[in-house]
Write a protein that holds these residues in place. Structure first.
Motif, PDB file in Angstrom:
ATOM      1  N   GLY A 184       0.842  -1.220   0.000  1.00  0.00           N
ATOM      2  CA  GLY A 184       0.000   0.000   0.000  1.00  0.00           C
ATOM      3  C   GLY A 184       0.864   1.252   0.000  1.00  0.00           C
ATOM      4  O   GLY A 184       0.658   2.160   0.801  1.00  0.00           O
ATOM      5  N   GLY A 237       1.072   3.801  -1.838  1.00  0.00           N
ATOM      6  CA  GLY A 237       0.512   5.100  -2.214  1.00  0.00           C
ATOM      7  C   GLY A 237       1.448   5.815  -3.183  1.00  0.00           C
ATOM      8  O   GLY A 237       2.019   5.197  -4.100  1.00  0.00           O
ATOM      9  N   ASP A 257       0.635  -1.121  -4.750  1.00  0.00           N
ATOM     10  CA  ASP A 257      -0.616  -0.464  -4.334  1.00  0.00           C
ATOM     11  C   ASP A 257      -1.675  -0.801  -5.378  1.00  0.00           C
ATOM     12  O   ASP A 257      -1.359  -0.990  -6.554  1.00  0.00           O
ATOM     13  N   ALA A 268      -2.960  -6.204  -2.076  1.00  0.00           N
ATOM     14  CA  ALA A 268      -2.249  -6.725  -0.893  1.00  0.00           C
ATOM     15  C   ALA A 268      -2.875  -8.012  -0.370  1.00  0.00           C
ATOM     16  O   ALA A 268      -2.239  -8.736   0.384  1.00  0.00           O
ATOM     17  N   THR A 269      -4.114  -8.292  -0.765  1.00  0.00           N
ATOM     18  CA  THR A 269      -4.752  -9.525  -0.289  1.00  0.00           C
ATOM     19  C   THR A 269      -4.443 -10.715  -1.219  1.00  0.00           C
ATOM     20  O   THR A 269      -4.819 -11.844  -0.928  1.00  0.00           O
ATOM     21  N   THR A 328       0.150   3.256   7.461  1.00  0.00           N
ATOM     22  CA  THR A 328      -1.285   3.589   7.473  1.00  0.00           C
ATOM     23  C   THR A 328      -2.079   2.779   6.426  1.00  0.00           C
ATOM     24  O   THR A 328      -2.843   3.347   5.661  1.00  0.00           O
ATOM     25  N   VAL A 329      -1.863   1.479   6.430  1.00  0.00           N
ATOM     26  CA  VAL A 329      -2.556   0.593   5.494  1.00  0.00           C
ATOM     27  C   VAL A 329      -3.349  -0.481   6.241  1.00  0.00           C
ATOM     28  O   VAL A 329      -4.421  -0.891   5.800  1.00  0.00           O
ATOM     29  N   HIS A 350      -7.124  -0.568   6.525  1.00  0.00           N
ATOM     30  CA  HIS A 350      -7.954  -0.678   5.312  1.00  0.00           C
ATOM     31  C   HIS A 350      -8.130  -2.116   4.824  1.00  0.00           C
ATOM     32  O   HIS A 350      -8.891  -2.351   3.890  1.00  0.00           O
TER      33      HIS A 350
HETATM   34  C1  LIG Z   1      -3.779   5.959   3.765  1.00  0.00           C
HETATM   35  S1  LIG Z   1      -3.113   5.417   2.253  1.00  0.00           S
HETATM   36  C2  LIG Z   1      -1.376   5.309   2.667  1.00  0.00           C
HETATM   37  C3  LIG Z   1      -0.491   5.362   1.466  1.00  0.00           C
HETATM   38  C4  LIG Z   1       0.998   5.304   1.783  1.00  0.00           C
HETATM   39  N1  LIG Z   1       1.343   4.128   2.549  1.00  0.00           N
HETATM   40  C5  LIG Z   1       1.428   6.564   2.511  1.00  0.00           C
HETATM   41  O1  LIG Z   1       1.707   6.480   3.712  1.00  0.00           O
HETATM   42  O2  LIG Z   1       1.474   7.612   1.868  1.00  0.00           O
HETATM   43  C6  LIG Z   1      -3.602   3.726   2.181  1.00  0.00           C
HETATM   44  C7  LIG Z   1      -3.114   3.044   0.922  1.00  0.00           C
HETATM   45  O3  LIG Z   1      -3.423   1.658   0.950  1.00  0.00           O
HETATM   46  C8  LIG Z   1      -3.804   1.267  -0.351  1.00  0.00           C
HETATM   47  N2  LIG Z   1      -4.585   0.035  -0.269  1.00  0.00           N
HETATM   48  C9  LIG Z   1      -5.736  -0.171   0.434  1.00  0.00           C
HETATM   49  N3  LIG Z   1      -6.167  -1.427   0.267  1.00  0.00           N
HETATM   50  C10 LIG Z   1      -5.274  -2.050  -0.542  1.00  0.00           C
HETATM   51  C11 LIG Z   1      -5.160  -3.367  -1.082  1.00  0.00           C
HETATM   52  N4  LIG Z   1      -6.069  -4.315  -0.826  1.00  0.00           N
HETATM   53  N5  LIG Z   1      -4.109  -3.637  -1.881  1.00  0.00           N
HETATM   54  C12 LIG Z   1      -3.177  -2.702  -2.162  1.00  0.00           C
HETATM   55  N6  LIG Z   1      -3.238  -1.444  -1.689  1.00  0.00           N
HETATM   56  C13 LIG Z   1      -4.256  -1.116  -0.884  1.00  0.00           C
HETATM   57  C14 LIG Z   1      -4.586   2.447  -0.870  1.00  0.00           C
HETATM   58  O4  LIG Z   1      -4.692   2.435  -2.278  1.00  0.00           O
HETATM   59  C15 LIG Z   1      -3.735   3.603  -0.351  1.00  0.00           C
HETATM   60  O5  LIG Z   1      -2.722   3.968  -1.235  1.00  0.00           O
END
Ligand SMILES: C[S@@+](CC[C@H](N)C(=O)[O-])C[C@H]1O[C@@H](n2cnc3c(N)ncnc32)[C@H](O)[C@@H]1O
Length: 271
Positions: free
Chosen positions: A37, A39, A60, A83-84, A100-101, A104
């Motif tokens: 994740g 971002g 991501d 990620a899953t 911060t992932v 989610h």
């Molecule tokens: C709050 S953002 C944080 C982004 C980055 N880690 C940062 O700190 O700038 C959460 C990130 O998790 C990613 N994300 C959420 N669920 C995901 C998944 N199942 N697989 C891959 N990425 C995922 C979102 O697309 C997003 O970019």
């Protein structure tokens, strides 16, 4: 861009001392590190600077973030993916890391996939933003134009629901417990404190201005994400406030406004 700017500040070299012992990564080793994740790529970019011998991959599911990261961050391989269902063989990384992932992604998939792609003895590092401190300069207080704009918008809770984010929030006690539950061992916790105070003389002028500008971008971005079609006045009001803050800063009139973020760092090993 907003997320990248604010994260780039938090992962500025000035703050490496806050993360160094918590990450406990040997910079001499040529480790394979996967950021989940990632971002727009600010943490991956910092990892590449701090651990130049490591091979870093960021993944991501958001196409736009990956496009942005590829364009703006050098030395890291960025991939679009889930990620899953990580598109990697079992036991292919020495370290997995995320910022911060966790909140989610469904926990058994979030931890389970990292455990699967980690080598035996590999380390999973989870960064989680906790409540910090925010104290605004007087000139940055919300204006009446902003207050009435926000009153007319749907609530924050509805937005979270709409975008299906933050479905799995955990407390400071639940994250390490969840890591253990999914099989990680030698789990430990720590906290990185990042003090963004533009007037602090330890910061360069460039960094001080970057803090004010990143804050401005956050305020503007929040307005753009509302899908409102009448935001010209509110944008103007926000820009006026930040122009004023920047002028005070450049004139050396200290406001001592501050934004302190507290990042929990949880580590665990694959047995
Ligand atoms: C709050 S953002 C944080 C982004 C980055 N880690 C940062 O700190 O700038 C959460 C990130 O998790 C990613 N994300 C959420 N669920 C995901 C998944 N199942 N697989 C891959 N990425 C995922 C979102 O697309 C997003 O970019």
């Amino acid at each position: 861009m907003t997320l990248y700017l604010s994260r780039r500040l938090r992962f500025d070299d000035l703050f490496f001392k806050e993360y160094k012992d918590l990450f406990d990564i040997d910079p001499k080793k040529s480790l394979k590190i996967l950021e989940i994740g990632c971002g727009p790529g600010a943490l991956a970019e910092a990892l590449h600077r701090w651990y130049p011998n490591a091979e870093i991959t960021g993944i991501d599911r958001d196409t736009k973030f990956i496009e942005f990261a590829r364009k703006n961050v050098e030395g890291v391989t960025f991939m679009e993916g889930d990620a899953t269902k990580l598109p990697f063989e079992d036991e292919s990384f020495d370290i997995t890391i995320s910022n911060t992932v966790q909140e989610h992604i469904e926990p058994s998939a979030f931890w389970g996939e990292q455990k699967r792609v980690l080598k035996s003895g590999g380390k999973c590092i989870c960064l989680s933003a906790r409540k910090g401190i925010r104290c605004l300069a007087e000139c940055l207080e919300k204006t009446e134009i902003e207050n009435s704009f926000w009153e007319a918008q749907p609530g924050f809770e509805e937005e979270l629901e709409r975008f299906q984010v933050c479905q799995y929030p955990m407390t400071e006690a639940e994250i390490p417990a969840s890591m253990e539950q999914f099989g990680f061992v030698d789990v430990s916790t720590g906290y990185a404190v990042i003090n963004l105070t533009p007037d602090d003389p330890h910061h360069s002028k460039e960094l001080g201005e970057a803090m004010i500008e990143a804050d401005r971008q956050c305020a503007l971005e929040a307005v753009f994400t509302t899908h409102s079609d009448s935001y010209e006045k509110v944008i103007e009001a926000i820009n006026q406030k930040y122009d004023k803050r920047l002028k005070l800063y450049r004139d050396g009139i200290a406001q001592w406004d501050t934004s302190v973020s507290l990042t929990m760092v949880i580590s665990g090993f694959r047995a």
